[in-house]
Scaffold this motif. Structure first.
Motif, PDB file in Angstrom:
ATOM      1  N   ILE A 164      -1.384  17.967   1.237  1.00 12.24           N
ATOM      2  CA  ILE A 164      -1.831  16.897   0.337  1.00 12.24           C
ATOM      3  C   ILE A 164      -1.116  15.594   0.687  1.00 12.24           C
ATOM      4  CG2 ILE A 164      -1.743  16.066  -2.047  1.00 12.24           C
ATOM      5  CD1 ILE A 164      -3.987  18.034  -1.583  1.00 12.24           C
ATOM      6  N   GLY A 165       0.178  15.689   0.983  1.00 15.76           N
ATOM      7  CA  GLY A 165       0.920  14.505   1.375  1.00 15.76           C
ATOM      8  C   GLY A 165       0.370  13.877   2.645  1.00 15.76           C
ATOM      9  N   LEU A 166       0.020  14.708   3.630  1.00 17.21           N
ATOM     10  CA  LEU A 166      -0.531  14.198   4.886  1.00 17.21           C
ATOM     11  C   LEU A 166      -1.928  13.613   4.676  1.00 17.21           C
ATOM     12  CD1 LEU A 166       0.656  16.976   7.356  1.00 17.21           C
ATOM     13  CD2 LEU A 166       1.721  14.763   6.873  1.00 17.21           C
ATOM     14  N   LEU A 167      -2.703  14.252   3.810  1.00 15.72           N
ATOM     15  CA  LEU A 167      -4.024  13.713   3.473  1.00 15.72           C
ATOM     16  C   LEU A 167      -3.892  12.321   2.866  1.00 15.72           C
ATOM     17  CD1 LEU A 167      -7.112  13.962   2.875  1.00 15.72           C
ATOM     18  CD2 LEU A 167      -6.487  15.144   0.754  1.00 15.72           C
ATOM     19  N   ALA A 168      -2.968  12.177   1.933  1.00 13.07           N
ATOM     20  CA  ALA A 168      -2.767  10.886   1.272  1.00 13.07           C
ATOM     21  C   ALA A 168      -2.230   9.845   2.246  1.00 13.07           C
ATOM     22  CB  ALA A 168      -1.804  11.052   0.098  1.00 13.07           C
ATOM     23  N   LEU A 169      -1.365  10.253   3.161  1.00  9.33           N
ATOM     24  CA  LEU A 169      -0.829   9.309   4.141  1.00  9.33           C
ATOM     25  C   LEU A 169      -1.942   8.767   5.031  1.00  9.33           C
ATOM     26  CD1 LEU A 169       1.775   8.036   5.337  1.00  9.33           C
ATOM     27  CD2 LEU A 169       1.804   9.948   6.964  1.00  9.33           C
ATOM     28  N   GLY A 170      -2.841   9.639   5.456  1.00  7.80           N
ATOM     29  CA  GLY A 170      -3.962   9.201   6.279  1.00  7.80           C
ATOM     30  C   GLY A 170      -4.865   8.227   5.543  1.00  7.80           C
ATOM     31  N   VAL A 171      -5.144   8.515   4.282  1.00  2.52           N
ATOM     32  CA  VAL A 171      -5.981   7.612   3.482  1.00  2.52           C
ATOM     33  C   VAL A 171      -5.277   6.270   3.290  1.00  2.52           C
ATOM     34  CG1 VAL A 171      -7.008   7.241   1.204  1.00  2.52           C
ATOM     35  CG2 VAL A 171      -7.193   9.485   2.304  1.00  2.52           C
ATOM     36  N   ALA A 172      -3.965   6.314   3.051  1.00  2.77           N
ATOM     37  CA  ALA A 172      -3.211   5.074   2.862  1.00  2.77           C
ATOM     38  C   ALA A 172      -3.192   4.232   4.130  1.00  2.77           C
ATOM     39  CB  ALA A 172      -1.785   5.398   2.427  1.00  2.77           C
ATOM     40  N   ALA A 173      -3.164   4.896   5.292  1.00  2.42           N
ATOM     41  CA  ALA A 173      -3.204   4.153   6.550  1.00  2.42           C
ATOM     42  C   ALA A 173      -4.562   3.493   6.752  1.00  2.42           C
ATOM     43  CB  ALA A 173      -2.898   5.091   7.721  1.00  2.42           C
ATOM     44  N   ALA A 174      -5.602   4.114   6.211  1.00  4.39           N
ATOM     45  CA  ALA A 174      -6.959   3.572   6.350  1.00  4.39           C
ATOM     46  C   ALA A 174      -7.254   2.497   5.312  1.00  4.39           C
ATOM     47  CB  ALA A 174      -7.986   4.698   6.243  1.00  4.39           C
ATOM     48  N   ILE A 175      -6.704   2.669   4.101  1.00  2.61           N
ATOM     49  CA  ILE A 175      -6.942   1.709   3.011  1.00  2.61           C
ATOM     50  C   ILE A 175      -5.659   0.931   2.782  1.00  2.61           C
ATOM     51  CG2 ILE A 175      -7.579   1.445   0.584  1.00  2.61           C
ATOM     52  CD1 ILE A 175      -9.036   4.104   0.770  1.00  2.61           C
ATOM     53  N   ARG A 176      -5.705  -0.353   2.885  1.00  2.49           N
ATOM     54  CA  ARG A 176      -4.475  -1.144   2.900  1.00  2.49           C
ATOM     55  C   ARG A 176      -3.949  -1.512   1.513  1.00  2.49           C
ATOM     56  NH1 ARG A 176      -4.441  -5.173   7.988  1.00  2.49           N
ATOM     57  NH2 ARG A 176      -6.403  -6.082   7.407  1.00  2.49           N
ATOM     58  N   ASP A 177      -4.508  -0.938   0.482  1.00  4.52           N
ATOM     59  CA  ASP A 177      -4.084  -1.241  -0.880  1.00  4.52           C
ATOM     60  C   ASP A 177      -3.577   0.040  -1.538  1.00  4.52           C
ATOM     61  OD1 ASP A 177      -5.124  -1.290  -3.982  1.00  4.52           O
ATOM     62  OD2 ASP A 177      -4.317  -3.226  -3.333  1.00  4.52           O
TER      63      ASP A 177
END
Length: 260
Positions: A164-177
């Motif tokens: 879940i942490g890695l999933l969220a990190l990937g999304v955060a890298a894609a979405i800048r907010d």
């Protein structure tokens, strides 16, 4: 890579938000499990519940704190402009993202292990006293790491939190907010199961649960009635791993091809 990892570790150690999020993962997870265990009191011999999955119920809230930790690992720097400085010092952006993934995964692994073991300890201490997990002949027993399915559920729950942490990190890298990234991940985790529950078509409902990251991943916690699951325990965790891998790949591609 070692230099970048050291730099990322220094950021975490000096960032107040990260320091309180780690113990919050443990406290939130164990507290919700305690409440779930206490609420499942049954008179005269069990409620037909899975005592291991019940003991690990707090993971469903603890994951939200993991999402916050992972998102802030990259989007926190984006908001302050520190990310530009990071990329100036370490121009290889994929190495920076890999270091953040290693650190996020490692910290979640440590906090998740403590949290999950705390949930199991709570289950062992409380369940036999409230009519569950008392070996009453219905297949219920207090959680024990000596039991194969319980050990699988415990290890799988820790891995679930890491993924879940890695999933969220990937999304955060894609979405800048930060807020948008957290909202997107939490909606993916919590809203999809609610949509599935509202659908009248049993086959479509089962399909959604089989491929939604939370419902698929949490199948690893089940130790009873496995034939009724929409997906097997390890197969469900593999589905979540695929979501996490795809998220990191997307985040890496966008991070590589745009300005910080």
């Amino acid at each position: 890579m070692n230099r970048v990892l050291h730099a990322e570790w220094t950021k975490v150690r000096t960032e107040p938000t990260a320091r309180w999020l780690l113990p919050t993962i443990v406290v939130a997870t164990v507290l919700v499990s305690l409440l779930a265990i206490a609420a499942a009191s049954c008179e005269g011999g069990g409620c037909g519940l899975d005592p291991v999955a019940l003991s690990l119920a707090g993971v469903q809230l603890g994951q939200a704190v993991v999402v916050m930790l992972a998102v802030l690992a990259i989007d926190g720097e984006q908001g302050t402009g520190l990310l530009r400085t990071t990329f100036t010092a370490a121009p290889r952006r994929m190495v920076v993202l890999a270091a953040k993934a290693v650190l996020t995964g490692g910290l979640t692994l440590a906090a998740g292990t403590v949290a999950v073991l705390g949930c199991v300890a709570a289950g062992r201490a409380i369940l036999p006293g409230n009519g569950n997990g008392n070996g009453n002949g219905n297949g219920n027993a207090a959680p024990s790491l000596a039991d194969g399915p319980t050990l699988r559920a415990v290890v799988g729950s820790v891995l679930y939190l890491v993924l879940i942490g890695l999933l969220a990190l990937g999304v955060a890298a894609a979405i800048r907010d930060s807020a948008a990234a957290m909202g997107a991940v939490l909606a993916l985790l919590y809203a999809v199961p609610l949509v599935a529950a509202a659908i009248n078509d049993p086959e479509l409902q089962r399909t959604l649960r089989r491929f939604a990251p939370m419902t698929a991943g949490l199948a690893v916690q089940a130790t009873t009635d496995l034939d009724d699951l929409p997906i097997g325990p390890w197969a469900g965790l593999a589905v979540l791993a695929a979501w996490s891998g795809a998220s990191l790949l997307l985040g890496a591609l966008l991070l590589h091809h745009r300005d910080p």
